[in-house]
Design a protein around this motif. Structure first.
Motif, PDB file in Angstrom:
ATOM      1  N   HIS A 127      -6.262  17.068   2.224  1.00 23.84           N
ATOM      2  CA  HIS A 127      -5.190  16.445   2.999  1.00 23.84           C
ATOM      3  C   HIS A 127      -5.132  17.085   4.384  1.00 23.84           C
ATOM      4  CE1 HIS A 127      -3.328  14.580  -0.641  1.00 23.84           C
ATOM      5  NE2 HIS A 127      -3.894  15.617  -1.236  1.00 23.84           N
ATOM      6  N   PHE A 128      -5.076  16.259   5.406  1.00 20.46           N
ATOM      7  CA  PHE A 128      -4.959  16.719   6.790  1.00 20.46           C
ATOM      8  C   PHE A 128      -3.526  16.445   7.240  1.00 20.46           C
ATOM      9  CE2 PHE A 128      -9.325  15.868   5.933  1.00 20.46           C
ATOM     10  CZ  PHE A 128     -10.071  16.734   6.719  1.00 20.46           C
ATOM     11  N   VAL A 129      -2.819  17.498   7.659  1.00 21.76           N
ATOM     12  CA  VAL A 129      -1.400  17.361   7.971  1.00 21.76           C
ATOM     13  C   VAL A 129      -1.113  17.941   9.353  1.00 21.76           C
ATOM     14  CG1 VAL A 129       0.963  17.772   7.181  1.00 21.76           C
ATOM     15  CG2 VAL A 129      -0.924  17.725   5.512  1.00 21.76           C
ATOM     16  N   ASP A 130      -0.454  17.156  10.170  1.00 23.03           N
ATOM     17  CA  ASP A 130       0.035  17.662  11.458  1.00 23.03           C
ATOM     18  C   ASP A 130       1.179  16.771  11.906  1.00 23.03           C
ATOM     19  OD1 ASP A 130       0.223  18.674  14.264  1.00 23.03           O
ATOM     20  OD2 ASP A 130      -1.640  19.675  13.706  1.00 23.03           O
ATOM     21  N   VAL A 131       2.109  17.343  12.640  1.00 21.28           N
ATOM     22  CA  VAL A 131       3.264  16.571  13.083  1.00 21.28           C
ATOM     23  C   VAL A 131       2.989  15.842  14.395  1.00 21.28           C
ATOM     24  CG1 VAL A 131       4.379  18.390  14.454  1.00 21.28           C
ATOM     25  CG2 VAL A 131       5.797  16.703  13.221  1.00 21.28           C
ATOM     26  N   ILE A 132       1.872  16.152  15.043  1.00 16.67           N
ATOM     27  CA  ILE A 132       1.547  15.565  16.350  1.00 16.67           C
ATOM     28  C   ILE A 132       0.658  14.335  16.158  1.00 16.67           C
ATOM     29  CG2 ILE A 132       0.507  15.980  18.611  1.00 16.67           C
ATOM     30  CD1 ILE A 132       1.126  18.947  18.220  1.00 16.67           C
ATOM     31  N   GLU A 133       1.176  13.179  16.472  1.00 17.85           N
ATOM     32  CA  GLU A 133       0.489  11.916  16.202  1.00 17.85           C
ATOM     33  C   GLU A 133      -0.873  11.800  16.895  1.00 17.85           C
ATOM     34  OE1 GLU A 133      -0.881   8.484  14.975  1.00 17.85           O
ATOM     35  OE2 GLU A 133       0.923   9.407  14.125  1.00 17.85           O
ATOM     36  N   PRO A 134      -1.035  12.165  18.175  1.00 14.27           N
ATOM     37  CA  PRO A 134      -2.366  12.031  18.804  1.00 14.27           C
ATOM     38  C   PRO A 134      -3.438  12.865  18.099  1.00 14.27           C
ATOM     39  CG  PRO A 134      -0.674  12.275  20.479  1.00 14.27           C
ATOM     40  CD  PRO A 134      -0.003  12.545  19.168  1.00 14.27           C
ATOM     41  N   LEU A 135      -3.065  14.049  17.626  1.00 12.45           N
ATOM     42  CA  LEU A 135      -4.029  14.880  16.910  1.00 12.45           C
ATOM     43  C   LEU A 135      -4.431  14.232  15.595  1.00 12.45           C
ATOM     44  CD1 LEU A 135      -2.677  18.509  17.472  1.00 12.45           C
ATOM     45  CD2 LEU A 135      -4.722  17.473  18.452  1.00 12.45           C
TER      46      LEU A 135
END
Length: 234
Positions: free
Chosen positions: A45-53
Motif C-alpha cells: 500500500h502506498f500512502v501519502d496525504v499529498i495528492e500530486p505525489l
C-alpha cells in the motif's frame, strides 16, 4: 530513480513475507517499488496525504507494475496516515499482520501517526518499521509508553547524516532501550561518531535553563566504551 541507502536498509530489515505492507508518507514510492519487485507482501500500500505525489506514484505503478503482477499487488491511498482503517484493505482479515513503514518524518509527527494508527485500529495485528528524522530518544520513550517491544533496530549513516531504524510491535518481550541497544557496535568509528554527536547535541541543549535533558545526557554518556568498561569492572 536511485534508492537511498536508508531505504535499502529498511528493505533488508523486512525478512519475512507479510499480507499487507503500508509505505506511509511514501513520497515518490521508491521503497514500495523495491518491495513490489521482490514480492515482499501480498499487497503493498502506498500512502501519502499529498495528492500530486500520490498521482505520480499511481502513474508509475500503472506503467511498470501492472503487467505480470496480480490485481491485488498494490493499492494507492491519498489520506491522512493517522486515520487509516486497515480493516478496509482488500483481502484483509483478522489474522493478517500489517507492517506499517513510516520514514522521513520528524519525531513528533511520527509519534502522532503511530498513536493515531493504534487508536484507529485496536483489533488489527500491526508491526512498525520506523525511521524518524529527529528526536529518536523522544520517539523511543513514546513507544515504550505505548507498550511496544523491539524486534530489531539498525543505525545507518548516509551523506554524513545518521538514521535510527526501529522494527517494533506490541506484545514483543524485548524492551526498547531509550538510547538504542541492538543497533550499536561501538568498536566502529562510525557508531562512536554518532554517539559523540548525540552527546554534544544534548550538551548544547542543556545550556538552556528551560530544557531538562540531564537524564538523557546521563543515558547517552553511559554508552561510552570507557563507562561500560567501568560498569563491568564494578
Amino acid at each position: 530513480m536511485k534508492t537511498s541507502q536508508r531505504l535499502q536498509q529498511i528493505d533488508k530489515m523486512i525478512a519475512q513475507p507479510y499480507e499487507h505492507i503500508w509505505d506511509c508518507c511514501c513520497d515518490h514510492g521508491l521503497l514500495g517499488y523495491l518491495l513490489l519487485r521482490r514480492d515482499a507482501a501480498r499487497t503493498v500500500h502506498f500512502v501519502d496525504v499529498i495528492e500530486p505525489l500520490i498521482a505520480e506514484v499511481r502513474g508509475k505503478l500503472q506503467r511498470y507494475f501492472t503487467e505480470g503482477f496480480p490485481e491485488h499487488a498494490w493499492q494507492v491511498h491519498c489520506t491522512d496516515v493517522a486515520k487509516l482503517q486497515l480493516s478496509e484493505a482488500a483481502l484483509a482479515n483478522a489474522d493478517s499482520i500489517h507492517l506499517i513503514i513510516i520514514a522521513g518524518v520528524g519525531g513528533d509527527l511520527l509519534i502522532e501517526l503511530v498513536e493515531g494508527l493504534v487508536n484507529a485500529n485496536p483489533t488489527q495485528k500491526m508491526e512498525f518499521l520506523l525511521c524518524p528524522v529527529l528526536h529518536n530518544y523522544k520517539v523511543r520513550a513514546a513507544l515504550v509508553d505505548m507498550n511496544f517491544g523491539l524486534i530489531n533496530e539498525h543505525l545507518i549513516c548516509e551523506n554524513n547524516r545518521f538514521y535510527e531504524i526501529l522494527h517494533v510491535a506490541m506484545g514483543v518481550e524485548q524492551p526498547i532501550s531509550l538510547t538504542g541497544s541492538l543497533m550499536w557496535d561501538l568498536s566502529r568509528e562510525e557508531d562512536l561518531t554518532y554517539l559523540e554527536r548525540t552527546i554534544s547535541h544534548y550538551q548544547r541543549m542543556a545550556q538552556n535553563p528551560n530544557r531538562d535533558v540531564e537524564q538523557i545526557l546521563f543515558d547517552y554518556k553511559a554508552l561510552r566504551p570507557e563507562c561500560s568498561a567501568r560498569l563491568v569492572e564494578s
